[in-house]
Design a protein around this motif. Structure first.
Motif, PDB file in Angstrom:
ATOM      1  N   ILE A  22       0.835  -1.210   0.000  1.00  0.00           N
ATOM      2  CA  ILE A  22       0.000   0.000   0.000  1.00  0.00           C
ATOM      3  C   ILE A  22       0.865   1.254   0.000  1.00  0.00           C
ATOM      4  O   ILE A  22       0.569   2.235  -0.693  1.00  0.00           O
ATOM      5  N   ALA A  23       1.949   1.238   0.773  1.00  0.00           N
ATOM      6  CA  ALA A  23       2.855   2.387   0.779  1.00  0.00           C
ATOM      7  C   ALA A  23       3.418   2.642  -0.617  1.00  0.00           C
ATOM      8  O   ALA A  23       3.559   3.801  -1.048  1.00  0.00           O
ATOM      9  N   ASP A  24       3.711   1.558  -1.334  1.00  0.00           N
ATOM     10  CA  ASP A  24       4.226   1.697  -2.695  1.00  0.00           C
ATOM     11  C   ASP A  24       3.151   2.271  -3.624  1.00  0.00           C
ATOM     12  O   ASP A  24       3.431   3.152  -4.444  1.00  0.00           O
ATOM     13  N   GLN A  25       1.905   1.787  -3.489  1.00  0.00           N
ATOM     14  CA  GLN A  25       0.814   2.293  -4.326  1.00  0.00           C
ATOM     15  C   GLN A  25       0.565   3.779  -4.100  1.00  0.00           C
ATOM     16  O   GLN A  25       0.194   4.507  -5.018  1.00  0.00           O
ATOM     17  N   LEU A  26       0.800   4.229  -2.860  1.00  0.00           N
ATOM     18  CA  LEU A  26       0.552   5.627  -2.525  1.00  0.00           C
ATOM     19  C   LEU A  26       1.813   6.481  -2.637  1.00  0.00           C
ATOM     20  O   LEU A  26       1.808   7.652  -2.243  1.00  0.00           O
ATOM     21  N   ASP A  27       2.883   5.886  -3.166  1.00  0.00           N
ATOM     22  CA  ASP A  27       4.145   6.601  -3.382  1.00  0.00           C
ATOM     23  C   ASP A  27       4.701   7.189  -2.086  1.00  0.00           C
ATOM     24  O   ASP A  27       5.229   8.315  -2.061  1.00  0.00           O
ATOM     25  N   LEU A  28       4.603   6.432  -0.986  1.00  0.00           N
ATOM     26  CA  LEU A  28       5.163   6.873   0.281  1.00  0.00           C
ATOM     27  C   LEU A  28       6.626   6.441   0.362  1.00  0.00           C
ATOM     28  O   LEU A  28       6.983   5.341  -0.072  1.00  0.00           O
ATOM     29  N   ALA A  29       7.462   7.273   0.915  1.00  0.00           N
ATOM     30  CA  ALA A  29       8.873   6.928   1.067  1.00  0.00           C
ATOM     31  C   ALA A  29       9.022   5.804   2.083  1.00  0.00           C
ATOM     32  O   ALA A  29       8.239   5.692   3.038  1.00  0.00           O
ATOM     33  N   GLN A  30      10.034   4.965   1.888  1.00  0.00           N
ATOM     34  CA  GLN A  30      10.281   3.868   2.825  1.00  0.00           C
ATOM     35  C   GLN A  30      10.526   4.436   4.217  1.00  0.00           C
ATOM     36  O   GLN A  30      11.305   5.368   4.395  1.00  0.00           O
ATOM     37  N   GLY A  31       9.842   3.871   5.210  1.00  0.00           N
ATOM     38  CA  GLY A  31       9.991   4.346   6.579  1.00  0.00           C
ATOM     39  C   GLY A  31       9.113   5.538   6.907  1.00  0.00           C
ATOM     40  O   GLY A  31       9.230   6.111   7.999  1.00  0.00           O
ATOM     41  N   ASP A  32       8.224   5.907   5.993  1.00  0.00           N
ATOM     42  CA  ASP A  32       7.316   7.031   6.246  1.00  0.00           C
ATOM     43  C   ASP A  32       6.518   6.758   7.519  1.00  0.00           C
ATOM     44  O   ASP A  32       6.086   5.631   7.778  1.00  0.00           O
ATOM     45  N   GLU A  33       6.289   7.798   8.310  1.00  0.00           N
ATOM     46  CA  GLU A  33       5.587   7.626   9.581  1.00  0.00           C
ATOM     47  C   GLU A  33       4.160   7.111   9.387  1.00  0.00           C
ATOM     48  O   GLU A  33       3.553   6.556  10.315  1.00  0.00           O
ATOM     49  N   SER A  34       3.628   7.279   8.197  1.00  0.00           N
ATOM     50  CA  SER A  34       2.276   6.790   7.923  1.00  0.00           C
ATOM     51  C   SER A  34       2.196   5.269   7.934  1.00  0.00           C
ATOM     52  O   SER A  34       1.104   4.702   8.059  1.00  0.00           O
ATOM     53  N   GLU A  35       3.323   4.599   7.811  1.00  0.00           N
ATOM     54  CA  GLU A  35       3.308   3.138   7.770  1.00  0.00           C
ATOM     55  C   GLU A  35       2.762   2.547   9.066  1.00  0.00           C
ATOM     56  O   GLU A  35       2.142   1.485   9.055  1.00  0.00           O
ATOM     57  N   GLU A  36       2.966   3.227  10.174  1.00  0.00           N
ATOM     58  CA  GLU A  36       2.436   2.737  11.452  1.00  0.00           C
ATOM     59  C   GLU A  36       0.909   2.757  11.440  1.00  0.00           C
ATOM     60  O   GLU A  36       0.250   1.819  11.910  1.00  0.00           O
ATOM     61  N   THR A  37       0.331   3.827  10.894  1.00  0.00           N
ATOM     62  CA  THR A  37      -1.130   3.909  10.782  1.00  0.00           C
ATOM     63  C   THR A  37      -1.654   2.850   9.827  1.00  0.00           C
ATOM     64  O   THR A  37      -2.665   2.189  10.093  1.00  0.00           O
ATOM     65  N   ILE A  38      -0.964   2.678   8.706  1.00  0.00           N
ATOM     66  CA  ILE A  38      -1.376   1.663   7.727  1.00  0.00           C
ATOM     67  C   ILE A  38      -1.388   0.286   8.381  1.00  0.00           C
ATOM     68  O   ILE A  38      -2.329  -0.489   8.221  1.00  0.00           O
ATOM     69  N   ALA A  39      -0.342  -0.022   9.127  1.00  0.00           N
ATOM     70  CA  ALA A  39      -0.239  -1.336   9.765  1.00  0.00           C
ATOM     71  C   ALA A  39      -1.382  -1.565  10.749  1.00  0.00           C
ATOM     72  O   ALA A  39      -1.985  -2.650  10.789  1.00  0.00           O
ATOM     73  N   LYS A  40      -1.701  -0.545  11.531  1.00  0.00           N
ATOM     74  CA  LYS A  40      -2.773  -0.695  12.519  1.00  0.00           C
ATOM     75  C   LYS A  40      -4.110  -0.962  11.841  1.00  0.00           C
ATOM     76  O   LYS A  40      -4.885  -1.830  12.275  1.00  0.00           O
ATOM     77  N   ARG A  41      -4.382  -0.250  10.753  1.00  0.00           N
ATOM     78  CA  ARG A  41      -5.675  -0.422  10.090  1.00  0.00           C
ATOM     79  C   ARG A  41      -5.736  -1.677   9.237  1.00  0.00           C
ATOM     80  O   ARG A  41      -6.827  -2.157   8.908  1.00  0.00           O
ATOM     81  N   LEU A  42      -4.576  -2.207   8.880  1.00  0.00           N
ATOM     82  CA  LEU A  42      -4.543  -3.437   8.088  1.00  0.00           C
ATOM     83  C   LEU A  42      -4.599  -4.693   8.945  1.00  0.00           C
ATOM     84  O   LEU A  42      -4.813  -5.792   8.409  1.00  0.00           O
ATOM     85  N   GLU A  43      -4.415  -4.580  10.232  1.00  0.00           N
ATOM     86  CA  GLU A  43      -4.376  -5.773  11.083  1.00  0.00           C
ATOM     87  C   GLU A  43      -5.580  -6.692  10.892  1.00  0.00           C
ATOM     88  O   GLU A  43      -5.429  -7.916  10.845  1.00  0.00           O
ATOM     89  N   PRO A  44      -6.809  -6.147  10.780  1.00  0.00           N
ATOM     90  CA  PRO A  44      -7.944  -7.057  10.582  1.00  0.00           C
ATOM     91  C   PRO A  44      -7.856  -7.886   9.307  1.00  0.00           C
ATOM     92  O   PRO A  44      -8.499  -8.941   9.216  1.00  0.00           O
ATOM     93  N   TRP A  45      -7.098  -7.424   8.310  1.00  0.00           N
ATOM     94  CA  TRP A  45      -6.951  -8.198   7.079  1.00  0.00           C
ATOM     95  C   TRP A  45      -5.917  -9.314   7.230  1.00  0.00           C
ATOM     96  O   TRP A  45      -5.807 -10.177   6.354  1.00  0.00           O
ATOM     97  N   THR A  46      -5.150  -9.294   8.285  1.00  0.00           N
ATOM     98  CA  THR A  46      -4.096 -10.301   8.458  1.00  0.00           C
ATOM     99  C   THR A  46      -4.287 -11.081   9.753  1.00  0.00           C
ATOM    100  O   THR A  46      -3.361 -11.721  10.239  1.00  0.00           O
ATOM    101  N   THR A  47      -5.502 -11.002  10.311  1.00  0.00           N
ATOM    102  CA  THR A  47      -5.808 -11.709  11.543  1.00  0.00           C
ATOM    103  C   THR A  47      -6.708 -12.893  11.229  1.00  0.00           C
ATOM    104  O   THR A  47      -7.726 -12.747  10.557  1.00  0.00           O
ATOM    105  N   GLU A  48      -6.336 -14.062  11.723  1.00  0.00           N
ATOM    106  CA  GLU A  48      -7.079 -15.282  11.425  1.00  0.00           C
ATOM    107  C   GLU A  48      -8.423 -15.283  12.132  1.00  0.00           C
ATOM    108  O   GLU A  48      -8.524 -14.989  13.327  1.00  0.00           O
TER     109      GLU A  48
END
Length: 394
Positions: free
Chosen positions: A76-102
């Motif tokens: 997703i960071a790549d699709q949104l052209d975010l730089a590697q290590g962008d602080e937004s990655e923490e928010t992305i990870a939190k909101r993506l957790e339900p997609w990676t939870t069994e």
């Protein structure tokens, strides 16, 4: 070893749902549960003094799949052209957790309802979702009252039950681009507003919904959306911050698959929304509904179809005209005229600003079905007796 045995048992019995002979209580150390807001109603055939409600719970393994989560965040960071290590990655990870939870089939949880009594929810079906109809101990509850319930011994958000009598006003509201800015139609905008940005209400809508909630005597609100259940915590927090309480009726269609989320917004699930409105009609056929949506998807067509199917049930339809789009066809007057063909023109209104709706709503409640000035500058006529049917079929 205990967890392996439990997992094997869950897989073997996951198709049985409430008929599962070997339900397992959830382990708060390893599992989690989402309790979903609901409504209490008078059971059919009852004596009119009791209530019951359907309680929906969704069960999961507590920790997400970290490898899958890392890959999805990077994608997703790549699709949104975010730089590697962008602080937004923490928010992305939190909101993506339900997609990676069994998901967790075959489990149960105890809840405390309003501090008065406990009940058991579950076992969940193969989707990890359970539905249990439970009597409510609330002899003195009134229409619009609410009560909170929580999972016993589990750290999770509480659920709110709203008591809804058989008659009165009610609201069906879309979410994306109706009350929350999502950018439906632009995949990049959808991804950014969902996984990166702080959720933003549509300007003026929180104030109008507060006015509507008061004017319609604390009318229940059902938030009907094509967004998937993965977004329940995200949208629940957004609704709590800006809008009246009410169940979130989300699409259970995309666990562990973000691409299905985008598909849900592009496939325009008119059938899904119509099916949900039929369920509401079965439970509340004598309520008078106000429906609010927008032009980005098929809200006009879905509301119009339901209006034709149940004449008189829907008393007003408000559609927010969302600017933009590739060819302007979704906001063209012809689109709305076609969608609402055969329906009383005074029942539906396409608006650009929520300020347009106050006078219409107030006049609707006062008894004027059109709820507007007629373009001549004259005020609406005096209050008239309530019409039995607001839908006109050809």
């Amino acid at each position: 070893m205990k967890r392996l045995v439990s997992s094997a048992l869950s897989r073997a019995t996951k198709y049985l749902g409430n008929r599962n002979p070997f339900p397992q209580p959830m382990d708060p150390n390893e599992h989690t549960v989402w309790l979903q807001d609901n409504t209490a109603y008078r059971p059919k055939g009852g004596d009119g003094s009791t209530w019951e409600a359907e309680f929906v719970a969704a069960f999961f393994v507590k920790d997400p799949n970290r490898r899958a989560l890392t890959k999805m965040v990077a994608s997703i960071a790549d699709q949104l052209d975010l730089a590697q290590g962008d602080e937004s990655e923490e928010t992305i990870a939190k909101r993506l957790e339900p997609w990676t939870t069994e998901i967790l089939p075959g489990h149960t949880v105890r809840i405390n309802i309003g501090g008065t009594h406990d009940a058991k929810l579950g076992p969940g079906d193969r989707s990890g979702v359970s539905k249990n109809v439970i009597p409510m101990e609330a002899d003195k509850a009134e229409d619009g009252d609410t009560v909170d319930s929580h999972a016993v011994g589990v750290d999770t958000h509480p659920m709110t039950t709203t008591y809804v009598e058989a008659k009165g006003w009610a609201v069906i509201s879309d979410i994306d681009d109706t009350i929350k800015i999502t950018g439906t139609g632009d995949i990049g905008a959808v991804m950014r507003s969902t996984f990166v940005d702080e959720p933003t209400p549509v300007d003026g809508m929180p104030a109008f919904y507060a006015h509507m909630h008061k004017t319609l005597d604390k009318a229940p609100v059902w938030y009907l959306s094509a967004s998937p259940y993965n977004l329940y915590p995200f949208l629940h927090a957004f609704r709590n911050a800006h809008y009246p309480p009410g169940p979130l009726l989300l699409w259970n269609a995309s666990w562990m698959d973000v691409s299905a989320f985008v598909l849900a917004l592009t496939k325009e699930p008119e059938r899904y929304k119509c099916d949900k409105m039929r369920e509401l009609h079965r439970n509340f056929p004598d309520r008078r509904f106000v429906c609010i949506g927008d032009s980005t998807q098929r809200d006009p067509e879905a509301y119009a179809q339901t209006c034709r199917e149940f004449p008189g049930w829907i008393r007003a339809i408000y559609i927010r005209r969302v600017p933009g789009g590739s060819d302007g066809s979704k906001t063209a007057p012809e689109r709305f005229e076609k969608a609402f063909e055969g329906i009383d023109r005074g029942l539906w209104h396409v608006f650009d600003e929520p300020a347009e709706l106050y006078e219409r709503l107030d006049a609707l409640v006062a008894g004027d079905p059109s709820g507007t000035r007629d373009g001549t500058g004259e005020a609406p006529p005096p209050s008239q007796p309530e019409q039995k049917s607001s839908c006109v079929l050809l």
